[in-house]
Motif scaffolding. Sequence first.
Motif, PDB file in Angstrom:
ATOM      1  N   ALA A 121      10.643   6.353  11.983  1.00 40.45           N
ATOM      2  CA  ALA A 121      11.520   5.491  12.791  1.00 40.45           C
ATOM      3  C   ALA A 121      11.658   5.998  14.225  1.00 40.45           C
ATOM      4  N   GLY A 122      10.993   7.099  14.523  1.00 45.05           N
ATOM      5  CA  GLY A 122      10.973   7.566  15.909  1.00 45.05           C
ATOM      6  C   GLY A 122      11.827   8.776  16.206  1.00 45.05           C
ATOM      7  N   ALA A 123      12.277   9.482  15.172  1.00 46.29           N
ATOM      8  CA  ALA A 123      13.044  10.714  15.435  1.00 46.29           C
ATOM      9  C   ALA A 123      12.128  11.741  16.090  1.00 46.29           C
ATOM     10  N   THR A 124      12.679  12.458  17.054  1.00 43.25           N
ATOM     11  CA  THR A 124      11.919  13.515  17.719  1.00 43.25           C
ATOM     12  C   THR A 124      11.692  14.674  16.761  1.00 43.25           C
ATOM     13  N   TYR A 125      12.732  14.956  15.991  1.00 40.30           N
ATOM     14  CA  TYR A 125      12.657  16.082  15.066  1.00 40.30           C
ATOM     15  C   TYR A 125      13.732  15.903  14.009  1.00 40.30           C
ATOM     16  N   HIS A 126      13.664  16.735  12.990  1.00 44.90           N
ATOM     17  CA  HIS A 126      14.624  16.649  11.892  1.00 44.90           C
ATOM     18  C   HIS A 126      15.054  18.077  11.567  1.00 44.90           C
ATOM     19  N   LEU A 127      16.355  18.284  11.532  1.00 48.55           N
ATOM     20  CA  LEU A 127      16.875  19.643  11.426  1.00 48.55           C
ATOM     21  C   LEU A 127      17.834  19.784  10.255  1.00 48.55           C
TER      22      LEU A 127
ATOM     23  N   VAL B  32      14.454   8.927  25.047  1.00 45.23           N
ATOM     24  CA  VAL B  32      15.509   9.878  24.706  1.00 45.23           C
ATOM     25  C   VAL B  32      15.064  10.714  23.493  1.00 45.23           C
ATOM     26  N   ALA B  33      15.411  12.005  23.511  1.00 41.69           N
ATOM     27  CA  ALA B  33      15.096  12.864  22.360  1.00 41.69           C
ATOM     28  C   ALA B  33      16.173  12.650  21.292  1.00 41.69           C
ATOM     29  N   ILE B  34      15.741  12.419  20.060  1.00 38.45           N
ATOM     30  CA  ILE B  34      16.706  12.213  18.974  1.00 38.45           C
ATOM     31  C   ILE B  34      16.371  13.177  17.834  1.00 38.45           C
ATOM     32  N   ILE B  35      17.281  14.105  17.613  1.00 36.91           N
ATOM     33  CA  ILE B  35      17.099  15.075  16.525  1.00 36.91           C
ATOM     34  C   ILE B  35      18.051  14.712  15.399  1.00 36.91           C
ATOM     35  N   MET B  36      17.492  14.508  14.218  1.00 39.90           N
ATOM     36  CA  MET B  36      18.302  14.163  13.055  1.00 39.90           C
ATOM     37  C   MET B  36      18.818  15.441  12.395  1.00 39.90           C
ATOM     38  N   LEU B  37      20.042  15.363  11.880  1.00 48.93           N
ATOM     39  CA  LEU B  37      20.658  16.508  11.206  1.00 48.93           C
ATOM     40  C   LEU B  37      20.944  16.130   9.755  1.00 48.93           C
ATOM     41  N   THR B  38      20.640  17.034   8.845  1.00 47.88           N
ATOM     42  CA  THR B  38      20.951  16.749   7.454  1.00 47.88           C
ATOM     43  C   THR B  38      21.215  18.037   6.675  1.00 47.88           C
TER      44      THR B  38
ATOM     45  N   ILE C 188      26.951   6.655  28.380  1.00 48.56           N
ATOM     46  CA  ILE C 188      26.774   8.019  28.909  1.00 48.56           C
ATOM     47  C   ILE C 188      25.312   8.415  29.159  1.00 48.56           C
ATOM     48  N   SER C 189      24.365   7.619  28.654  1.00 48.94           N
ATOM     49  CA  SER C 189      22.927   7.877  28.862  1.00 48.94           C
ATOM     50  C   SER C 189      22.535   9.341  28.674  1.00 48.94           C
ATOM     51  N   PRO C 190      22.607   9.853  27.461  1.00 45.42           N
ATOM     52  CA  PRO C 190      22.244  11.262  27.240  1.00 45.42           C
ATOM     53  C   PRO C 190      20.725  11.478  27.282  1.00 45.42           C
ATOM     54  N   ASP C 191      20.337  12.745  27.426  1.00 46.69           N
ATOM     55  CA  ASP C 191      18.906  13.108  27.355  1.00 46.69           C
ATOM     56  C   ASP C 191      18.517  13.389  25.906  1.00 46.69           C
ATOM     57  N   LEU C 192      19.500  13.869  25.152  1.00 49.35           N
ATOM     58  CA  LEU C 192      19.247  14.317  23.780  1.00 49.35           C
ATOM     59  C   LEU C 192      20.384  13.835  22.872  1.00 49.35           C
ATOM     60  N   VAL C 193      20.013  13.269  21.718  1.00 50.78           N
ATOM     61  CA  VAL C 193      21.019  12.835  20.739  1.00 50.78           C
ATOM     62  C   VAL C 193      20.818  13.632  19.461  1.00 50.78           C
ATOM     63  N   LEU C 194      21.890  14.205  18.958  1.00 57.88           N
ATOM     64  CA  LEU C 194      21.851  14.895  17.663  1.00 57.88           C
ATOM     65  C   LEU C 194      22.601  14.017  16.677  1.00 57.88           C
ATOM     66  N   LEU C 195      21.884  13.511  15.676  1.00 57.71           N
ATOM     67  CA  LEU C 195      22.426  12.477  14.790  1.00 57.71           C
ATOM     68  C   LEU C 195      22.445  12.933  13.340  1.00 57.71           C
ATOM     69  N   ASP C 196      23.610  12.939  12.752  1.00 57.30           N
ATOM     70  CA  ASP C 196      23.714  13.235  11.321  1.00 57.30           C
ATOM     71  C   ASP C 196      23.149  12.047  10.528  1.00 57.30           C
ATOM     72  N   ILE C 197      22.577  12.318   9.374  1.00 56.73           N
ATOM     73  CA  ILE C 197      22.038  11.226   8.548  1.00 56.73           C
ATOM     74  C   ILE C 197      23.172  10.505   7.811  1.00 56.73           C
ATOM     75  N   ASN C 198      24.000  11.273   7.123  1.00 53.79           N
ATOM     76  CA  ASN C 198      25.054  10.659   6.312  1.00 53.79           C
ATOM     77  C   ASN C 198      26.348  10.515   7.104  1.00 53.79           C
ATOM     78  N   MET C 199      26.569   9.290   7.569  1.00 49.48           N
ATOM     79  CA  MET C 199      27.798   9.006   8.313  1.00 49.48           C
ATOM     80  C   MET C 199      28.348   7.659   7.858  1.00 49.48           C
ATOM     81  N   PRO C 200      29.661   7.464   7.986  1.00 49.91           N
ATOM     82  CA  PRO C 200      30.234   6.169   7.615  1.00 49.91           C
ATOM     83  C   PRO C 200      29.941   5.103   8.674  1.00 49.91           C
ATOM     84  N   VAL C 201      30.250   3.871   8.358  1.00 50.20           N
ATOM     85  CA  VAL C 201      30.119   2.691   9.231  1.00 50.20           C
ATOM     86  C   VAL C 201      28.644   2.358   9.487  1.00 50.20           C
TER      87      VAL C 201
END
Lengths: 52, 134
Positions: free
Chosen positions: B100-106, B80-86, B50-63
């Motif tokens: 590791a290259g996260a754009t931001y942490h939220l 790509v912008a990558i914002i971590m969520l925690t 899907i080639s997104p512009d922005l990824v919102l990524l949770d820290i604690n996820m399975p797999v």
Amino acid sequence: MRKYDLAKMLEEIRRDEGGGKEPAAKQVLTQAQIKAMARARPRRAAGKPPAK
Amino acid sequence: MSDERKVRVLLADDESHVRLLVRTVVSSLGYDVIGEAADGRRAVELFDSISPDLVLLDINMPVMDGLAALRALREKSDTVAIIMLTSLASADVVEQSLQAGATYHLRKDLPVAELKEEIKEAWLAHLQDLEERG
């Protein structure tokens, strides 16, 4: 039937894994502190992967 | 990027209610959530298609957790912008994600209005950073 205190057992296992020491309290950051950290880090140069 | 084009967002969190909350916040900014994943591996797989512009990524996820997914995504894209969520932003995890290259942490527990403002601000700062990097 014998009952086990699972929470207590887990705490003892964690303490054993930490060499018998009480686990250190993790510093939890506020959003303002996170923002300050993000702004303070060095900018990445174009085309270069982040440092590993 | 053209002003008319919506920001395309990939959202990864294993908790459906968090995805709903973040999707609502992101949509209220006028961004378009084009993909959702409940674990890091799926997020990395979706990224390719899907080639997104922005990824919102949770820290604690399975797999595959968020930090591993972040590293995998940074191997694929430096722009790509990558914002971590925690939920609990411990200093070491924030440090690791920024290194590791996260754009931001939220923090996920922010009030909705603040969450919205932080995402918008991080995206605009990312665009400025991209411009400066050329």
